[in-house]
Write an enzyme that holds these catalytic residues in place. Sequence first.
Site, PDB file in Angstrom:
ATOM      1  N   HIS A   1       2.048   5.451   1.194  1.00  0.00           N
ATOM      2  CA  HIS A   1       1.252   6.578   1.688  1.00  0.00           C
ATOM      3  C   HIS A   1       1.554   7.736   0.733  1.00  0.00           C
ATOM      4  CE1 HIS A   1       2.369   4.508   5.512  1.00  0.00           C
ATOM      5  NE2 HIS A   1       1.231   4.940   6.002  1.00  0.00           N
TER       6      HIS A   1
ATOM      7  N   ASP B   1       4.838   9.413   1.451  1.00  0.00           N
ATOM      8  CA  ASP B   1       6.100   8.694   1.187  1.00  0.00           C
ATOM      9  C   ASP B   1       6.644   9.045  -0.179  1.00  0.00           C
ATOM     10  OD1 ASP B   1       5.342   7.172   3.419  1.00  0.00           O
ATOM     11  OD2 ASP B   1       4.456   5.598   2.164  1.00  0.00           O
TER      12      ASP B   1
ATOM     13  N   GLU C   1      -1.633  -6.533  11.479  1.00  0.00           N
ATOM     14  CA  GLU C   1      -0.172  -6.455  11.521  1.00  0.00           C
ATOM     15  C   GLU C   1       0.362  -7.216  12.731  1.00  0.00           C
ATOM     16  OE1 GLU C   1       1.569  -2.728  10.472  1.00  0.00           O
ATOM     17  OE2 GLU C   1       3.103  -2.873  12.022  1.00  0.00           O
TER      18      GLU C   1
ATOM     19  N   HIS D   1       1.327  -5.085  15.750  1.00  0.00           N
ATOM     20  CA  HIS D   1       0.180  -4.457  16.397  1.00  0.00           C
ATOM     21  C   HIS D   1      -0.559  -5.477  17.273  1.00  0.00           C
ATOM     22  CE1 HIS D   1      -0.074  -1.244  12.953  1.00  0.00           C
ATOM     23  NE2 HIS D   1       1.124  -1.346  13.496  1.00  0.00           N
TER      24      HIS D   1
ATOM     25  N   ASP E   1       8.756  -2.962  14.344  1.00  0.00           N
ATOM     26  CA  ASP E   1       8.675  -3.170  12.886  1.00  0.00           C
ATOM     27  C   ASP E   1       9.900  -3.863  12.292  1.00  0.00           C
ATOM     28  OD1 ASP E   1       6.152  -2.056  12.651  1.00  0.00           O
ATOM     29  OD2 ASP E   1       6.882  -0.060  12.120  1.00  0.00           O
TER      30      ASP E   1
HETATM   31  C1  XLS Z   1       1.951   1.904  11.659  1.00  0.00           C
HETATM   32  C2  XLS Z   1       1.173   1.259  10.611  1.00  0.00           C
HETATM   33  C3  XLS Z   1       1.275   1.894   9.243  1.00  0.00           C
HETATM   34  C4  XLS Z   1       0.172   1.407   8.360  1.00  0.00           C
HETATM   35  C5  XLS Z   1      -0.088   2.258   7.169  1.00  0.00           C
HETATM   36  O1  XLS Z   1       2.188   1.369  12.734  1.00  0.00           O
HETATM   37  O2  XLS Z   1       1.555  -0.088  10.558  1.00  0.00           O
HETATM   38  O3  XLS Z   1       2.531   1.674   8.686  1.00  0.00           O
HETATM   39  O4  XLS Z   1       0.416   0.104   7.931  1.00  0.00           O
HETATM   40  O5  XLS Z   1      -0.437   3.550   7.525  1.00  0.00           O
HETATM   41 NI    NI Z   2       0.994  -1.437   9.112  1.00  0.00          NI
HETATM   42 NI    NI Z   3       2.749  -0.694  12.359  1.00  0.00          NI
END
Ligand code: XLS
Ligand code: NI
Ligand code: NI
Length: 434
Positions: free
Chosen positions: A100, A103, A267, A270, A308
């Site tokens: 990002h 970052d 993801e 998610h 994560d």
């Molecule tokens: C957050 C997201 C983020 C995206 C990129 O939960 O996974 O990390 O991958 O903005």
């Molecule tokens: Ni992500």
């Molecule tokens: Ni995420």
Amino acid sequence: MTEFFNGIAPIAYEGPDSPNPLAFRHYNPDEIVMGKRMEDHLRFAIAYWHSFAWEGNDPFGGQTFVRPWHPQDRMATARTKADAAFEMFDILGQPYFCWHDADIRPEGDSFAESLKNFEEIIAYFEEKMSIRKVKLLWGTANMFSHRRWMSGASTNPDPDVFAYSAATVKTCMDATMKLGGENYVLWGGREGYETLLNTDMGRELDHMGRFLNMVVDYKHKIGFKGTILVEPKPQEPSKHQYDHDAATCYGFLQKYGLESEVKLNLEQGHAILAGHSFEHEIATAAALGVLGSIDMNRNDYQSGWDTDQFPNNVPEVALAYYHILKDGGFTTGGTNFDAKLRRQSLDAEDLIAAHVGGMDICARGLKAAAAMIEDGGLEDALKERYAGWDSPEAQAMLNSDFDTIFEKVNSGAINPAPKSGRQEMLENYVNRFV
Ligand code: XLS
Ligand code: NI
Ligand code: NI
């Protein structure tokens, strides 16, 4: 050289029996799996935010990590952070990374100053990338951390924030293209709401649709050849996020005419938050023709948070890659480790070991998935289960109507005979490969 990774040698493949904690036991980049190098199947990427920008804080406590690039609010430490990041890329040898804007550069006092910082770091990356094989899988804009984004980016009730979002994404797309990025990602952490009492949902969705159309227009204007990806997530940080899951995103893309322009970055964590399995999300996107890339991680199944963690479950990962391979594998997409250490894992070795383990788990999953595809057992079972549809009568029925079908059923010519779904047999079959 930074001091941080001092003494950690590049990670080598040593085979399944190696006791070395800092060696690959399954990830063997040149090994051929289904006619393709393992590295080219998996297309691993390291996430700059978790590995280098995150300082170990959680909702109950602050920073636990002490890194040579702290504090991160100045250009000198942004460069040290980049030095360390590229050292880690050399150690792990993965082909890609992701960032990002926030970052990699310190926030400035104005948009222009933030941009200047950003462009300086992008130029610094460009120099480093010119002497290495590491490439950019995707870039993205952080439009959720700074307080200006607290009520959303493109869905903010304030048009000035929409403007700031557009200008920000333009600069991130420019930088992604400059570095030869293969995708551009949009994850809308605050594109959603806390309460409907203060939210005009229909208007916000229209604004988000318009914004994404502007992203696609800009992609074509600058000749960016990569893929635009939207990353679904149902909640966190917002109570409710508009890009809830793969199916919701597809409906959104269709409504705003973008289903052939935009794909999805799915993801694992998610998917779990949305009440799905990872393979459900992958299979949904594949069926709808929008499977783009994955963020590989793992959620703690008890906590209910987006934890994560690095992946560690071979059977789950194997089924994820099974559906990816069945869809033809990645084109511009890849496997991004959107995963972070636990906040007690303080050392450089922890960061390396986490990635080594994640890469090995994925390699095992890929090998298992490929073996299942080559064996063909699941595909044969599917063929058999749907075999009735191969008959000309069944196909003709799809092109007929209710009255015609009714006549046939009512005449007694059709009388369904239930057949076993064989779930346990198939689960046992999968167990042979994982
Ligand atoms: C957050 C997201 C983020 C995206 C990129 O939960 O996974 O990390 O991958 O903005
Ligand atoms: Ni992500
Ligand atoms: Ni995420």
